[in-house]
Design a protein around this motif. Structure first.
Motif, PDB file in Angstrom:
ATOM      1  N   LYS A  36      -9.733  -4.798  -6.640  1.00 30.30           N
ATOM      2  CA  LYS A  36     -10.180  -4.794  -5.246  1.00 30.30           C
ATOM      3  C   LYS A  36      -9.854  -3.464  -4.585  1.00 30.30           C
ATOM      4  CE  LYS A  36     -11.273  -9.240  -4.593  1.00 30.30           C
ATOM      5  NZ  LYS A  36     -12.273  -9.847  -3.801  1.00 30.30           N
ATOM      6  N   PRO A  37     -10.667  -3.059  -3.607  1.00 32.72           N
ATOM      7  CA  PRO A  37     -10.354  -1.829  -2.878  1.00 32.72           C
ATOM      8  C   PRO A  37      -9.092  -1.985  -2.032  1.00 32.72           C
ATOM      9  CG  PRO A  37     -12.320  -2.874  -1.971  1.00 32.72           C
ATOM     10  CD  PRO A  37     -11.901  -3.681  -3.161  1.00 32.72           C
ATOM     11  N   ALA A  38      -8.461  -0.871  -1.753  1.00 35.91           N
ATOM     12  CA  ALA A  38      -7.231  -0.876  -0.969  1.00 35.91           C
ATOM     13  C   ALA A  38      -7.400  -0.006   0.267  1.00 35.91           C
ATOM     14  CB  ALA A  38      -6.069  -0.367  -1.816  1.00 35.91           C
ATOM     15  N   THR A  39      -7.086  -0.572   1.411  1.00 39.77           N
ATOM     16  CA  THR A  39      -7.155   0.142   2.679  1.00 39.77           C
ATOM     17  C   THR A  39      -5.800   0.042   3.369  1.00 39.77           C
ATOM     18  OG1 THR A  39      -9.494  -0.387   2.948  1.00 39.77           O
ATOM     19  CG2 THR A  39      -8.293   0.228   4.931  1.00 39.77           C
ATOM     20  N   ALA A  40      -5.326   1.174   3.876  1.00 39.98           N
ATOM     21  CA  ALA A  40      -4.061   1.188   4.609  1.00 39.98           C
ATOM     22  C   ALA A  40      -4.287   1.793   5.990  1.00 39.98           C
ATOM     23  CB  ALA A  40      -3.013   1.986   3.857  1.00 39.98           C
ATOM     24  N   ILE A  41      -3.592   1.244   6.954  1.00 35.30           N
ATOM     25  CA  ILE A  41      -3.613   1.757   8.320  1.00 35.30           C
ATOM     26  C   ILE A  41      -2.206   2.243   8.630  1.00 35.30           C
ATOM     27  CG2 ILE A  41      -3.907   1.178  10.763  1.00 35.30           C
ATOM     28  CD1 ILE A  41      -5.818  -1.060   9.847  1.00 35.30           C
ATOM     29  N   GLY A  42      -2.122   3.461   9.148  1.00 33.83           N
ATOM     30  CA  GLY A  42      -0.813   3.994   9.474  1.00 33.83           C
ATOM     31  C   GLY A  42      -0.896   5.105  10.496  1.00 33.83           C
ATOM     32  N   TYR A  43       0.265   5.560  10.917  1.00 32.90           N
ATOM     33  CA  TYR A  43       0.356   6.636  11.898  1.00 32.90           C
ATOM     34  C   TYR A  43       0.077   7.980  11.255  1.00 32.90           C
ATOM     35  CZ  TYR A  43       2.742   3.360  15.004  1.00 32.90           C
ATOM     36  OH  TYR A  43       3.045   2.296  15.801  1.00 32.90           O
ATOM     37  N   GLY A  44      -0.791   8.757  11.861  1.00 31.02           N
ATOM     38  CA  GLY A  44      -0.955  10.169  11.565  1.00 31.02           C
ATOM     39  C   GLY A  44      -1.392  10.547  10.167  1.00 31.02           C
ATOM     40  N   ASP A  45      -1.347  11.837   9.978  1.00 28.09           N
ATOM     41  CA  ASP A  45      -1.709  12.438   8.703  1.00 28.09           C
ATOM     42  C   ASP A  45      -0.423  12.984   8.102  1.00 28.09           C
ATOM     43  OD1 ASP A  45      -3.214  13.380   6.616  1.00 28.09           O
ATOM     44  OD2 ASP A  45      -3.860  15.191   7.666  1.00 28.09           O
ATOM     45  N   ASN A  46       0.305  12.132   7.421  1.00 26.21           N
ATOM     46  CA  ASN A  46       1.623  12.482   6.919  1.00 26.21           C
ATOM     47  C   ASN A  46       1.675  12.331   5.399  1.00 26.21           C
ATOM     48  OD1 ASN A  46       1.932   9.652   6.442  1.00 26.21           O
ATOM     49  ND2 ASN A  46       2.463   9.407   8.590  1.00 26.21           N
ATOM     50  N   TRP A  47       2.867  12.413   4.863  1.00 24.80           N
ATOM     51  CA  TRP A  47       3.074  12.307   3.433  1.00 24.80           C
ATOM     52  C   TRP A  47       2.513  11.009   2.864  1.00 24.80           C
ATOM     53  CZ3 TRP A  47       6.051   8.759   0.729  1.00 24.80           C
ATOM     54  CH2 TRP A  47       6.290   9.062  -0.613  1.00 24.80           C
ATOM     55  N   LEU A  48       2.716   9.895   3.555  1.00 24.97           N
ATOM     56  CA  LEU A  48       2.225   8.599   3.060  1.00 24.97           C
ATOM     57  C   LEU A  48       0.698   8.559   3.064  1.00 24.97           C
ATOM     58  CD1 LEU A  48       3.542   5.989   2.024  1.00 24.97           C
ATOM     59  CD2 LEU A  48       3.204   5.049   4.290  1.00 24.97           C
ATOM     60  N   ALA A  49       0.081   9.118   4.081  1.00 28.98           N
ATOM     61  CA  ALA A  49      -1.382   9.197   4.138  1.00 28.98           C
ATOM     62  C   ALA A  49      -1.916  10.023   2.972  1.00 28.98           C
ATOM     63  CB  ALA A  49      -1.823   9.812   5.463  1.00 28.98           C
ATOM     64  N   THR A  50      -1.247  11.125   2.679  1.00 26.83           N
ATOM     65  CA  THR A  50      -1.652  11.971   1.562  1.00 26.83           C
ATOM     66  C   THR A  50      -1.544  11.216   0.250  1.00 26.83           C
ATOM     67  OG1 THR A  50      -0.977  13.956   2.751  1.00 26.83           O
ATOM     68  CG2 THR A  50      -1.163  14.137   0.346  1.00 26.83           C
ATOM     69  N   GLU A  51      -0.469  10.500   0.066  1.00 23.90           N
ATOM     70  CA  GLU A  51      -0.278   9.718  -1.164  1.00 23.90           C
ATOM     71  C   GLU A  51      -1.354   8.639  -1.300  1.00 23.90           C
ATOM     72  OE1 GLU A  51       1.995   8.975  -4.725  1.00 23.90           O
ATOM     73  OE2 GLU A  51       1.784  10.665  -3.386  1.00 23.90           O
ATOM     74  N   ALA A  52      -1.668   7.958  -0.208  1.00 25.77           N
ATOM     75  CA  ALA A  52      -2.721   6.930  -0.234  1.00 25.77           C
ATOM     76  C   ALA A  52      -4.060   7.552  -0.618  1.00 25.77           C
ATOM     77  CB  ALA A  52      -2.817   6.237   1.120  1.00 25.77           C
ATOM     78  N   ARG A  53      -4.392   8.661   0.000  1.00 17.52           N
ATOM     79  CA  ARG A  53      -5.666   9.335  -0.326  1.00 17.52           C
ATOM     80  C   ARG A  53      -5.665   9.858  -1.757  1.00 17.52           C
ATOM     81  NH1 ARG A  53      -5.335  11.012   5.252  1.00 17.52           N
ATOM     82  NH2 ARG A  53      -4.238  12.875   4.587  1.00 17.52           N
ATOM     83  N   ASP A  54      -4.507  10.336  -2.231  1.00 13.36           N
ATOM     84  CA  ASP A  54      -4.416  10.804  -3.618  1.00 13.36           C
ATOM     85  C   ASP A  54      -4.694   9.670  -4.606  1.00 13.36           C
ATOM     86  OD1 ASP A  54      -3.889  13.383  -2.805  1.00 13.36           O
ATOM     87  OD2 ASP A  54      -1.741  13.304  -3.303  1.00 13.36           O
ATOM     88  N   PHE A  55      -4.340   8.453  -4.235  1.00 13.66           N
ATOM     89  CA  PHE A  55      -4.652   7.278  -5.059  1.00 13.66           C
ATOM     90  C   PHE A  55      -6.138   6.933  -5.006  1.00 13.66           C
ATOM     91  CE2 PHE A  55      -0.357   4.796  -5.145  1.00 13.66           C
ATOM     92  CZ  PHE A  55       0.061   5.555  -6.220  1.00 13.66           C
TER      93      PHE A  55
END
Length: 108
Positions: A36-55
């Protein structure tokens, strides 16, 4: 976690810096395992956002807590149209255990 269409990752980069609780990896692994696809909602463009996009995950930026319900509603509505494109990086990490990946990387 595998049945959650959207993950809320209220990660505060000031508080946590480059640390994470690991929930991103747990959520991604659960969704990956059932295809299944994975979607995350979070604050800003930070390290965690980068990791999610890298996945290859969908990352939806939340500017403030007032944005939350609208972002969740939009993400759930979009979920049926979302086609997951897991990255090679995600496949390496998620097809094997993360600990196995690290031990192999250290061995080389």
């Amino acid at each position: 976690l595998s049945q959650c269409d959207v993950a809320l990752l209220a990660y505060d980069s000031i508080t946590y810096a480059n640390r994470s609780s690991g929930i991103l990896w747990c959520y991604a692994a659960a969704r990956f395992a059932i295809g299944k696809p994975a979607t995350a909602i979070g604050y800003g463009d930070n390290w965690l956002a980068t990791e999610a996009r890298d996945f290859g995950m969908e990352w939806i930026e939340m500017k403030n807590f007032g944005d939350l319900l609208g972002k969740v509603d939009a993400a759930i509505k979009e979920q049926n149209n979302l086609r997951q494109h897991w990255s090679t990086y995600a496949k390496i990490i998620l097809e094997n255990s993360y600990a196995d990946h690290i031990s192999k990387a250290l061995a080389n």
